[in-house]
Design a protein around this motif. Structure first.
Motif, PDB file in Angstrom:
ATOM      1  N   GLU A 295       0.843  -1.200   0.000  1.00  0.00           N
ATOM      2  CA  GLU A 295       0.000   0.000   0.000  1.00  0.00           C
ATOM      3  C   GLU A 295       0.884   1.257   0.000  1.00  0.00           C
ATOM      4  OE1 GLU A 295      -3.222   0.554  -0.530  1.00  0.00           O
ATOM      5  OE2 GLU A 295      -2.568   2.636  -0.439  1.00  0.00           O
ATOM      6  N   GLY A 296       0.477   2.228  -0.809  1.00  0.00           N
ATOM      7  CA  GLY A 296       1.288   3.452  -0.904  1.00  0.00           C
ATOM      8  C   GLY A 296       2.232   3.416  -2.097  1.00  0.00           C
ATOM      9  N   TYR A 297       2.168   2.331  -2.867  1.00  0.00           N
ATOM     10  CA  TYR A 297       3.045   2.177  -4.036  1.00  0.00           C
ATOM     11  C   TYR A 297       2.213   1.724  -5.241  1.00  0.00           C
ATOM     12  CZ  TYR A 297       6.516   2.249  -0.389  1.00  0.00           C
ATOM     13  OH  TYR A 297       7.265   2.631   0.686  1.00  0.00           O
ATOM     14  N   ILE A 298       2.802   1.857  -6.418  1.00  0.00           N
ATOM     15  CA  ILE A 298       2.183   1.279  -7.609  1.00  0.00           C
ATOM     16  C   ILE A 298       3.232   0.465  -8.356  1.00  0.00           C
ATOM     17  CG2 ILE A 298       0.364   2.988  -7.995  1.00  0.00           C
ATOM     18  CD1 ILE A 298       2.334   4.346 -10.023  1.00  0.00           C
ATOM     19  N   ARG A 299       2.789  -0.557  -9.058  1.00  0.00           N
ATOM     20  CA  ARG A 299       3.726  -1.304  -9.902  1.00  0.00           C
ATOM     21  C   ARG A 299       3.599  -0.802 -11.333  1.00  0.00           C
ATOM     22  NH1 ARG A 299       3.216  -7.525 -11.757  1.00  0.00           N
ATOM     23  NH2 ARG A 299       1.922  -6.461 -13.327  1.00  0.00           N
ATOM     24  N   CYS A 300       4.738  -0.372 -11.882  1.00  0.00           N
ATOM     25  CA  CYS A 300       4.777   0.015 -13.294  1.00  0.00           C
ATOM     26  C   CYS A 300       5.712  -0.944 -14.006  1.00  0.00           C
ATOM     27  CB  CYS A 300       5.334   1.423 -13.477  1.00  0.00           C
ATOM     28  SG  CYS A 300       4.465   2.702 -12.581  1.00  0.00           S
ATOM     29  N   SER A 301       5.250  -1.546 -15.064  1.00  0.00           N
ATOM     30  CA  SER A 301       6.117  -2.414 -15.854  1.00  0.00           C
ATOM     31  C   SER A 301       6.740  -1.579 -16.969  1.00  0.00           C
ATOM     32  CB  SER A 301       5.290  -3.545 -16.461  1.00  0.00           C
ATOM     33  OG  SER A 301       5.995  -4.115 -17.536  1.00  0.00           O
ATOM     34  N   TYR A 302       8.050  -1.725 -17.152  1.00  0.00           N
ATOM     35  CA  TYR A 302       8.682  -1.012 -18.263  1.00  0.00           C
ATOM     36  C   TYR A 302       8.939  -1.945 -19.446  1.00  0.00           C
ATOM     37  CZ  TYR A 302      12.775  -2.485 -15.482  1.00  0.00           C
ATOM     38  OH  TYR A 302      13.673  -3.189 -14.727  1.00  0.00           O
ATOM     39  N   ALA A 303       8.232  -3.073 -19.472  1.00  0.00           N
ATOM     40  CA  ALA A 303       8.295  -3.959 -20.641  1.00  0.00           C
ATOM     41  C   ALA A 303       7.328  -3.424 -21.691  1.00  0.00           C
ATOM     42  CB  ALA A 303       7.934  -5.388 -20.241  1.00  0.00           C
ATOM     43  N   THR A 304       7.616  -2.232 -22.150  1.00  0.00           N
ATOM     44  CA  THR A 304       6.793  -1.519 -23.132  1.00  0.00           C
ATOM     45  C   THR A 304       7.736  -0.641 -23.935  1.00  0.00           C
ATOM     46  OG1 THR A 304       4.894  -1.529 -21.645  1.00  0.00           O
ATOM     47  CG2 THR A 304       4.891   0.160 -23.305  1.00  0.00           C
ATOM     48  N   SER A 305       7.384  -0.356 -25.176  1.00  0.00           N
ATOM     49  CA  SER A 305       8.320   0.379 -26.053  1.00  0.00           C
ATOM     50  C   SER A 305       8.652   1.763 -25.496  1.00  0.00           C
ATOM     51  CB  SER A 305       7.697   0.542 -27.438  1.00  0.00           C
ATOM     52  OG  SER A 305       6.643   1.471 -27.375  1.00  0.00           O
ATOM     53  N   MET A 306       9.825   2.296 -25.870  1.00  0.00           N
ATOM     54  CA  MET A 306      10.251   3.609 -25.377  1.00  0.00           C
ATOM     55  C   MET A 306       9.244   4.709 -25.707  1.00  0.00           C
ATOM     56  SD  MET A 306      12.769   4.064 -23.385  1.00  0.00           S
ATOM     57  CE  MET A 306      13.115   5.800 -23.603  1.00  0.00           C
ATOM     58  N   PRO A 307       8.712   4.782 -26.935  1.00  0.00           N
ATOM     59  CA  PRO A 307       7.728   5.843 -27.195  1.00  0.00           C
ATOM     60  C   PRO A 307       6.513   5.752 -26.267  1.00  0.00           C
ATOM     61  CG  PRO A 307       8.482   4.879 -29.259  1.00  0.00           C
ATOM     62  CD  PRO A 307       9.058   4.049 -28.164  1.00  0.00           C
ATOM     63  N   GLN A 308       6.058   4.521 -25.996  1.00  0.00           N
ATOM     64  CA  GLN A 308       4.915   4.339 -25.091  1.00  0.00           C
ATOM     65  C   GLN A 308       5.289   4.759 -23.670  1.00  0.00           C
ATOM     66  OE1 GLN A 308       1.927   3.793 -26.566  1.00  0.00           O
ATOM     67  NE2 GLN A 308       1.550   1.656 -26.127  1.00  0.00           N
ATOM     68  N   LEU A 309       6.515   4.377 -23.249  1.00  0.00           N
ATOM     69  CA  LEU A 309       6.961   4.743 -21.902  1.00  0.00           C
ATOM     70  C   LEU A 309       7.052   6.258 -21.758  1.00  0.00           C
ATOM     71  CD1 LEU A 309       9.871   2.251 -21.055  1.00  0.00           C
ATOM     72  CD2 LEU A 309       7.669   2.450 -19.906  1.00  0.00           C
TER      73      LEU A 309
END
Lengths: 404, 168
Positions: free
Chosen positions: A361-375
């Motif tokens: 709690e108090g955090y979020i999970r962000c996945s960076y397994a996504t293309s650079m333009p999308q990131l």
């Protein structure tokens, strides 16, 4: 007249909580044009030569059952891989089972070792299925909370404090989903002393072993005195970009494997024949592609961590996997509110941290397994969102933890 | 030229996408923007970075379709300069988009681009074949492009993200 269905259902199954991820998926999937950082899998398609090997095996008629623990040829490749990459030696004839994903391997491990009332320590924040799998096997999951102060790494002292006379095992996941924290060899050594002292087993989920960025990966089974008390879990999903193939494996002392194999042969029989051919190709000939994907993730990680810190969301630098776990406390929102409002306002999907346990709690999970333009676009939107919440960007990067 | 790991990292990033900003490269490679600028300038001067091409599939643009031919050329090498002199001469024609010295059945492999087949035929018969030391030419017209410089020209978009929005 309808049945009183409750009467027929298993009490254990009824008491399981649905995954919080599922709930958030339903919300995000109902919207158009969402940029997703909520994905727990590679954005690369499985390398072509692996796909081609599986196609060829179908053409050649490999459509029958294989041996229960998997094709011997694949088990030999697996033991060779574990020996070469991580320095742990197993006998392919009686110490390996090829499973339907790493999740099934964890399920087998708990079913094989747990009796009613046995406790299993689970390092939180944790992958959503760990605790339910312990419960299904009749055990009791005990959370060991970690914090960003030391990069969400569990310490030997924290583990020792959670041990009771009922503790049977600990489940370790390094690199970790969702925090990306990665235990070093020295840290594993310290933990191993406590585990040996209290005579505990380890179910070591090493599915992200190929995705470590700052130092080489150390397998728990390679630590002195731990081989005999470790059930090593790994698979092809993350490192080889093969999530949809559902192929994992476990390796352990043969006394454990014998029992797990009994459960496996009654429930599953074997992993699909043609996919095992693909897995052989993966281990033999695609290491350069794994390395290329790892380098790509590492660069994206650097970019995302810096961007999040600069916009005012404190984010430790994870040593592995493809997730960052920034704090969203500066916004004054709960993780669920943050994720929902970000989705509604800016159409960016992240996973609220509480679904990985209370300490998330108090955090979020962000996945960076996504293309650079999308990131880049997603981070712009997140910045706009948190600015609308009155969070000021930082001039300098401040990190809670930086790997040595 | 021996490069540092940081310089190689910067090269790998701009090889993937040369439009990426200096600021983003710096954050991906964990170095300063000044280092990125200096490195790129140094590698451009050293001709390690040769150019920043944009790969365009002209066959999809109406009225701009190109004709491409690959020509195998046998030449007689010259004493002292080998194949270099004749290759250098051929490479200066604007119709020639690439030229390689090959081992095997022929000596030079040339890629020629033109607006029409007739334009390429004229180039081969009037310019290429008439060069001293060119012994023979074999012209292969390219019918369809499937992959070029590592990029797949595909209609069934494999890059499409088929993943669900949120997964464990």
């Amino acid at each position: 007249m309808s049945l009183e269905y409750n009467r027929y259902l298993s009490q254990t199954a009824k008491e399981l909580q649905p995954s919080g991820i599922r709930k958030f998926f339903d919300l995000a999937a109902s919207m158009e044009g969402v940029i997703s950082l909520g994905v727990g899998e590679p954005d690369f398609v499985t390398p072509w030569s692996i796909r081609e090997a599986a196609i060829l095996s179908i053409e050649q008629g490999f459509t029958s059952y294989t041996a229960n623990p998997g094709m011997l040829e694949l088990r030999q490749e697996i033991t060779s891989y574990l020996g070469t990459r991580f320095g742990v030696k197993y006998d392919p004839t009686n110490q390996v089972i090829v499973t339907i994903g790493a999740s099934q391997a964890i399920d087998l491990a708990f079913r094989a070792i747990l009796n009613q009332g046995d406790e299993v320590l689970i390092v939180e924040p944790a992958f959503v299925s760990y605790a339910p799998l312990v419960s299904i096997a009749g055990g009791t999951p005990i959370a060991v909370a970690t914090s960003p102060v030391n990069g969400f790494k569990v310490t030997a002292a924290q583990i020792e404090a959670a041990i009771t006379e009922n503790t049977k095992a600990i489940l370790l996941c390094s690199p970790n989903n969702p925090t990306g924290s990665t235990l070093t060899k020295d840290e594993l050594l310290e933990i191993s002393k406590v585990l040996k002292k209290h005579d505990l087993l380890v179910v070591s989920d090493e599915i992200y072993a190929e995705l470590t960025y700052d130092e080489s990966f150390t397998s728990m089974a390679s630590i002195e005195g731990m081989y005999e008390r470790t059930i090593l879990i790994n698979g092809f999903s993350k490192g080889f970009a093969m999530t949809g193939w559902r192929l994992g494996f476990l390796a352990a002392p043969k006394e454990f494997v014998e029992v797990m194999l009994k459960i496996f042969q009654y429930t599953t029989m074997c992993a699909p024949n043609m996919l095992q051919h693909g897995a052989i190709e993966a281990l033999r000939n695609t290491y350069h592609e794994v390395e290329s994907m790892r380098n790509s993730y590492r660069r994206r990680r650097n970019f995302v961590v810096q961007a999040l810190n600069q916009m005012g969301l404190d984010c430790h630098t994870p040593g592995g996997a493809f997730y960052v776990f920034p704090s969203i406390r500066a916004t004054g929102l709960s993780s669920e509110q943050f994720a929902e409002e970000l989705l509604m306002q800016e159409k960016v999907a992240v996973v609220p941290g509480h679904v990985f346990g209370e300490s998330g709690e108090g955090y979020i999970r962000c996945s960076y397994a996504t293309s650079m333009p999308q990131l880049q676009e997603a981070l712009k939107r997140i910045q706009r969102f948190i600015e609308s919440r009155g969070v000021n960007p930082k001039k300098d990067t401040v990190e809670c933890h930086t790997p040595s | 030229m021996r490069l540092s790991s940081e310089e190689i990292e910067i090269l790998k990033i701009i090889e993937e996408n040369h439009k990426i900003s200096v600021e983003t490269i710096a954050s991906m490679a964990l170095c300063s923007e000044e280092t990125v600028n200096q490195t790129i300038e140094k590698l451009e001067q050293a001709k390690i970075i040769m150019s920043y091409p944009t790969l365009i599939d002209w066959s999809k643009v109406e009225g701009h379709e190109n004709v491409v031919a690959m020509i195998d050329v046998k030449v007689t090498p010259k004493r002292g300069v080998g194949f270099d002199e004749v290759a250098g001469r051929i490479s200066r024609f604007s119709e020639v988009s690439s030229l390689y010295l090959m081992s095997g059945a022929y000596d030079l492999s040339i890629t020629v681009e033109g607006k029409t087949m007739n334009q390429i035929a004229t180039f081969v018969s009037e310019k290429l074949s008439t060069i001293e030391n060119v012994v023979s030419t074999t012209t292969h017209f390219m019918l369809k492009k499937y992959k070029h410089d590592g990029v797949i020209f595909s209609s069934d978009n494999e890059d499409k993200d088929r993943r669900m929005v949120v997964t464990p």
